[in-house]
Design an enzyme around this catalytic site. Structure first.
Site, PDB file in Angstrom:
ATOM      1  N   HIS A  57       7.159 -11.640  -4.375  1.00 49.64           N
ATOM      2  CA  HIS A  57       6.613 -12.947  -4.749  1.00 49.64           C
ATOM      3  C   HIS A  57       7.332 -13.603  -5.929  1.00 49.64           C
ATOM      4  O   HIS A  57       6.963 -14.709  -6.327  1.00 49.64           O
ATOM      5  CB  HIS A  57       5.134 -12.809  -5.101  1.00 49.64           C
ATOM      6  CG  HIS A  57       4.924 -11.995  -6.343  1.00 49.64           C
ATOM      7  ND1 HIS A  57       5.009 -10.627  -6.354  1.00 49.64           N
ATOM      8  CD2 HIS A  57       4.683 -12.374  -7.611  1.00 49.64           C
ATOM      9  CE1 HIS A  57       4.823 -10.189  -7.578  1.00 49.64           C
ATOM     10  NE2 HIS A  57       4.621 -11.237  -8.369  1.00 49.64           N
ATOM     11  N   HIS A  72       8.764 -18.094  -9.218  1.00 48.45           N
ATOM     12  CA  HIS A  72       7.513 -17.421  -8.851  1.00 48.45           C
ATOM     13  C   HIS A  72       6.939 -18.120  -7.629  1.00 48.45           C
ATOM     14  O   HIS A  72       6.542 -19.279  -7.707  1.00 48.45           O
ATOM     15  CB  HIS A  72       6.523 -17.473 -10.022  1.00 48.45           C
ATOM     16  CG  HIS A  72       5.448 -16.459  -9.916  1.00 48.45           C
ATOM     17  ND1 HIS A  72       4.359 -16.596  -9.104  1.00 48.45           N
ATOM     18  CD2 HIS A  72       5.323 -15.251 -10.522  1.00 48.45           C
ATOM     19  CE1 HIS A  72       3.584 -15.536  -9.216  1.00 48.45           C
ATOM     20  NE2 HIS A  72       4.144 -14.702 -10.073  1.00 48.45           N
TER      21      HIS A  72
END
Length: 149
Positions: A57, A72
């Site tokens: 992620h 992110h």
């Protein structure tokens, strides 16, 4: 001056609009966020450098001039435990700007998660990246912002 490229396409939003106080207050560093266009996407490196951290992620690339850039993918997406992500690089490898990093399907998000993608110049002064225009859009690989070194 480090040029940070857009890691994916979408609407550009101010970091203050990210629904996470750590990112919104620029605790990690200044930057902008991208609201990704619908559909699966291959997220690319925003700078050339060494991949110092990669998770499904999120990843960090350290440019040769010492600027670290964090990408992110979504907010609270660590809770997906990798579902919906495919990592395409190895930690410690060297990449060019625009190199494929992670394949991601934002449709894997649950209702409680945000798809916003903060792109952060780590450890840089707060406010050192200008807020985007209201109608700003990013195209993967195009200039997103610059960072003084």
């Amino acid at each position: 001056m480090t040029q940070v490229l857009a890691p994916l396409a979408g609407r550009v939003v101010a970091m203050t609009d990210v629904p996470d106080p750590v990112f919104a207050s620029e605790m990690v560093g200044p930057g902008v966020a991208i609201d990704p266009d619908p559909g699966e996407v291959t997220v690319v490196s925003p700078v050339a450098g060494r991949v110092v951290k990669v998770h499904p992620h999120a990843f960090v690339v350290l440019a040769d001039d010492g600027v670290g850039v964090l990408v992110h993918l979504g907010i609270d997406t660590v809770r997906l435990e990798g579902r919906g992500f495919e990592v395409l690089v190895e930690q410690g490898s060297t990449v060019e700007a625009g190199a494929p990093m992670v394949r991601w399907d934002p449709a894997a998000l649950t209702d409680a998660m945000s798809a916003l993608v903060p792109v952060v110049a780590m450890d840089r002064p707060k406010g050192s990246v200008a807020a985007p225009a209201d109608d700003a859009r990013a195209v993967a690989g195009d200039l997103l912002f610059t960072v003084s070194t």
